[in-house]
Motif scaffolding. Structure first.
Motif, short mmCIF file in Angstrom:
data_model
loop_
_atom_site.label_atom_id
_atom_site.label_comp_id
_atom_site.label_asym_id
_atom_site.label_seq_id
_atom_site.Cartn_x
_atom_site.Cartn_y
_atom_site.Cartn_z
N HIS A 14 0.85 -1.20 0.00
CA HIS A 14 0.00 0.00 0.00
C HIS A 14 0.89 1.25 0.00
O HIS A 14 0.94 1.99 0.99
N PRO A 15 1.61 1.49 -1.08
CA PRO A 15 2.59 2.59 -1.09
C PRO A 15 1.98 3.97 -0.88
O PRO A 15 2.56 4.80 -0.19
N TRP A 16 0.81 4.21 -1.49
CA TRP A 16 0.21 5.54 -1.33
C TRP A 16 -0.19 5.77 0.13
O TRP A 16 -0.02 6.88 0.66
N LEU A 17 -0.72 4.77 0.78
CA LEU A 17 -1.10 4.89 2.19
C LEU A 17 0.13 5.15 3.05
O LEU A 17 0.09 5.97 3.98
N MET A 19 2.94 6.58 2.06
CA MET A 19 3.40 7.94 1.79
C MET A 19 2.55 8.96 2.55
O MET A 19 3.07 9.93 3.11
N LEU A 20 1.25 8.74 2.58
CA LEU A 20 0.35 9.66 3.26
C LEU A 20 0.62 9.68 4.77
O LEU A 20 0.64 10.74 5.39
N ARG A 373 5.28 -1.87 -12.98
CA ARG A 373 5.09 -1.71 -11.53
C ARG A 373 5.33 -3.02 -10.78
O ARG A 373 5.90 -3.02 -9.69
N ALA A 437 8.38 2.44 -1.12
CA ALA A 437 7.12 2.95 -1.66
C ALA A 437 7.37 3.95 -2.78
O ALA A 437 6.66 3.96 -3.81
N LEU A 441 6.29 3.66 -6.91
CA LEU A 441 5.42 4.63 -7.56
C LEU A 441 6.14 5.44 -8.64
O LEU A 441 5.52 5.93 -9.58
N TRP A 442 7.44 5.60 -8.49
CA TRP A 442 8.21 6.44 -9.43
C TRP A 442 8.96 5.53 -10.40
O TRP A 442 9.95 4.91 -10.06
#
Length: 853
Positions: A14-17, A19-20, A373, A437, A441-442
């Motif tokens: 859950h990379p976005w989570l 990062m947040l 990805r 993460a 994503l990058w």
């Protein structure tokens, strides 16, 4: 621990989570970091230290012992006893006495306290009706004693009361006592109760002042060209914010007077408020240069290493986040930034990128061309799994090195060690959570340019491998050099510390302090506290004669510019009472203790003085006449020189003081000496603690007592090499360079761990080939980290504080030496016996990427 590793790898789904969550924590930390305050006090040891206790005892027993600002007025024409200069002295004395350190923000806070119900509105209105004045002090103190008030508000109200009357007393030509004789007794009166009205009166004042030895080198210069105004504060010595306000107000007052037409005198400032102000200025300048400087250096190193934007941005973001978390933690615990912790950003930024460098090196090695990805996720998970244990154990060893610095009495170094250690931990956590993460994503392919893939670096590592392959010859050469260096260091490395001398040569405090030392007795104060349990001990001739001998020794010391003790008051009273008919002062030959000194005579002198309403005597003797002091002013603030003066007096005191009288040194100068002693003691203690902790960790990591101890060998060589260079260049072991040993073990041990791990996993037809292959593998990450740390720490040389400049040069050399000795010395002790893989070497592939250096 396996569960912890699985947690770190699992959250990458859950990379976005992730990062947040990191962003939220960072925002909170950044908000706290914005509340970080500055502590610019020159007092670096705790209040419980014997030196601070002696200083507090001196302040409790005697007057004229509070923190002081020294304002010197120098007349270019060589005579300060002129109408304009004397009027300036009188005006400044009066203005300083009435000085307030308040602002509109204080009124606003009182109003806010009333609105919050902490105070009643009538209470706030009563204080603010005519503006805050010294008459409000009793009311503020009563409010501070209310049980319902918080500790924070109580401290602020008490501080406000101090700032409404920050000045305890001013001593100057307009305020100092002057002892003269009159028919039937003594006359103790102000030197200049009113301004002299004509040249004759001014000349009479000049002659009276210069004829009184108690004033020379303290109140006036021997030539009469300069005089001092001594402003004694009610402000606590550790209250640097109020000291900064005091400096600002004194400077404003002086600037207003100096700006007037026709004003030609030169005005100089010295004392703790000026030191606090210059320290704050240096810290502000360092904050503006050191952080941008280390960021620029790291950007260049990362760009040269990876040759792509991702390899620059990702490590930098981790370093900045770790820095924000650390500063926020400092602020949350109420720890203020000081002259030592001001270099904390440099250390955290430089160290924090190291984990990221190794992660990216492994990630790029595992990443296929044109990865999607899923491929990026797999490569990140594999890299994390391979590096988790190596980076964890090297993070722990680095933290151990910095935490070892907490074993010292120097508060500034203790705080530095603790919070850099926490910063290292934060960097590891952020790297484990954030970096995988981010690379998922990058989208970015492996680098094609930079040190990581450079054939030139590979050839250099091959050269090092060939040199290291001849292990015995290399080790013998190093051992011989280190033995010579150790002998030279033992004989020539000095231990010293200072404050004013560390500021830049063109700074105001350096220039003003030099002018004050040239015109007066100096600016570094030491008190020799003479204590007895017997009332009226200082009415006994044997005690006074012993004090006279100690004072004579001090006066004969070239470093001492001024002394005063109870003896001087008796000598002055004997001089004026020996005056002939119509005289008020007596001859210079009569300025001495009476040859027939007796206890009744001393008691009579003191009684005459007290009957004349004299007060300055109690600067050097307490009201019970049980304790006295010799106030001493020195021309140097070098701890080695101040310590020499103190030691000589202490040795003489053992020979001359009568039974029942003891002696202690106290005051700013003695605290400086004790700080240096604490620096040396802390260096030894922290070094021993670091060696023990790190040795145990390395033995556990490598599962070999022999290799664990050998891993320390390059660090010992490093310390000897760096200390030898310090001795060769005349650089003293001081408040800055004292932390080198613990840091070199904490960071440098990682190079040794990586080298040993690579040697144990390497293979070859013979020892030389095995070593060459090992260095080809571990050498590039070590090189990149050495560049990041070495050049990162070199940014400290941009500081305006010389102690940090010295540290910058030598800690950079420490990183270089640690890497070279690890790569060139350790291979000589490698035995290719294929032992069981250690914790640091666990990985799915045959070789694991070395971790944080």
């Amino acid at each position: 621990m396996n569960a912890v590793m699985q947690l770190f790898t699992g959250v990458q789904r859950h990379p976005w989570l992730m990062m947040l969550g990191l962003l939220l924590v960072t925002v909170l930390a950044l908000g706290a970091a914005g509340q970080l305050q500055i502590n610019s006090t020159p007092y670096m040891i705790d209040n419980s230290h014997p030196s601070r206790v002696a200083d507090h005892d001196t302040k409790r027993l005697f007057s004229n012992t509070g923190e002081q600002a020294f304002v010197a007025i120098d007349n270019p024409q060589g005579n300060v006893f002129n109408a304009r200069s004397l009027a300036t002295v009188q005006e400044l004395s009066r203005t300083f006495e009435r000085m307030l350190l308040i602002s509109e923000a204080d009124s606003q806070r009182l109003t806010a306290l009333a609105e919050d119900g902490v105070l009643t509105m009538p209470q706030a209105n009563a204080l603010l009706q005519d503006g805050l004045t010294p008459q409000d002090i009793p009311a503020l103190k009563r409010l501070a004693q209310q049980e319902s008030i918080s500790a924070l508000d109580k401290a602020w109200l008490e501080n406000l009361a101090v700032r409404l009357r920050p000045v305890k007393r001013v001593r100057s030509l307009a305020r100092m006592e002057h002892i003269e004789a009159f028919t039937g007794g003594l006359d103790v009166r102000p030197l200049m109760k009113t301004l002299p009205q004509n040249d004759a009166e001014r000349q009479a004042l000049r002659e009276a002042v210069l004829a009184n030895p108690m004033f020379i080198n303290g109140l006036v210069s021997p030539k009469g060209n300069a005089t001092t105004i001594q402003v004694e504060f009610n402000i606590d010595e550790d209250d640097s914010p109020s000291m900064l306000l005091a400096y600002g107000e004194i400077s404003r007052i002086i600037n207003d007077v100096s700006a007037r037409e026709g004003f030609s005198d030169r005005v100089y400032l010295s004392g703790p408020p000026m030191i606090a102000a210059q320290t704050a200025t240096s810290m502000e300048q360092d904050n503006q240069t050191l952080l941008p400087g280390v960021l620029l250096v790291i950007i260049v190193v990362l760009l040269l290493s990876f040759g792509r934007l991702q390899g620059v941005v990702a490590p930098l973001m981790i370093a900045v986040i770790a820095l924000f978390w650390t500063l926020g933690t400092m602020a949350a615990f109420g720890v203020k930034q000081n002259i030592v912790t001001s270099m904390l950003p440099v250390f955290i930024i430089a160290i924090a990128v190291c984990d990221a460098i190794h992660f990216l090196a492994t990630y790029y090695r595992l990443l296929p061309a044109n990865p999607d990805r899923a491929a990026r996720t797999q490569a990140a998970s594999d890299a994390l799994r391979k590096l988790f244990w190596p980076m964890l154990v090297t993070t722990i060893t680095t933290m151990a090195g910095f935490f070892a610095l907490s074993w010292t009495e120097v508060i500034f170094i203790r705080e530095f060690g603790i919070f850099v250690g926490l910063g290292v931990l934060f960097a590891w956590i952020v790297t484990m959570l954030f970096l995988p993460a981010l690379v998922i994503l990058w989208k970015a392919p492996p680098p094609r340019f930079g040190l990581l893939v450079s054939t030139l670096v590979s050839r250099f590592m091959g050269l090092l491998g060939r040199v290291a392959g001849h292990g015995k010859a290399v080790v013998m050469a190093v051992v011989v050099l280190m033995a010579g260096g150790l002998l030279y260091t033992q004989q020539n490395l000095t231990v010293d510390n200072q404050v004013i001398g560390y500021f830049e040569a063109d700074s105001r405090i350096r220039q003003d302090d030099a002018a004050i030392n040239a015109n007066f007795g100096g600016s570094t104060v030491v008190s020799f506290l003479l204590e007895s349990k017997e009332v009226d001990a200082f009415k006994q001739p044997q005690v006074m004669l012993a004090v006279e001998k100690l004072q004579q020794q001090l006066n004969n010391d070239p470093l001492v510019g001024f002394t005063i003790s109870p003896v001087n008051f008796i000598e002055r009273m004997h001089q004026v009472l020996s005056a002939g008919e119509g005289e008020t002062s007596g001859s210079a030959a009569d300025y001495r203790l009476p040859s027939d000194l007796t206890q009744p005579m001393l008691a009579q002198y003191y009684l005459l003085y007290e009957n004349a309403n004299g007060q300055d005597l109690f600067d050097v003797v307490d009201r019970r006449f049980s304790n006295g002091r010799i106030l001493t002013v020195l021309h140097s603030d070098r701890s080695s020189e101040v310590g020499g003066v103190i030691e000589r007096v202490m040795n003489e005191a053992r020979n001359v003081l009568p039974a029942g009288v003891s002696i202690r040194a106290a005051g700013y100068g003695e605290i400086l000496v004790s700080t240096t002693d604490a620096v040396v003691g802390g260096q030894i203690q922290s070094l021993l603690l670091a060696v023990v902790l790190i040795a145990l960790l390395v033995v556990a990591i490598l599962r070999s007592l022999r290799l664990g101890l050998l891993a320390l060998l390059p660090l010992l060589f490093t310390l000897v090499g760096v200390f030898t260079l310090m001795a060769l260049t005349g650089t003293a072991l001081d408040i800055g360079t004292s932390i080198i040993a613990a840091i070199s073990f904490g960071i440098g041990i990682d190079y040794a761990i990586h080298t040993i791990a690579a040697l144990r996993l390497s293979k070859g037809q013979d020892h030389a080939e095995l070593v060459a292959n090992a260095l080809q593998y571990c050498g590039k990450p070590i090189l990149i980290n050495t560049l990041a740390l070495g050049f990162g720490f070199l940014v400290l040389t941009l500081s305006g504080y010389q102690a940090l400049v010295n540290l910058g040069y030598f800690i950079s050399l420490t990183m270089l030496f640690s890497a070279l000795f690890a790569l060139l010395v350790l291979p000589a002790f490698h035995r290719p016996d294929a032992p069981q893989a250690t914790v640091a070497e666990r990985a799915d592939e045959p070789q694991a990427e070395p971790a944080n250096a």
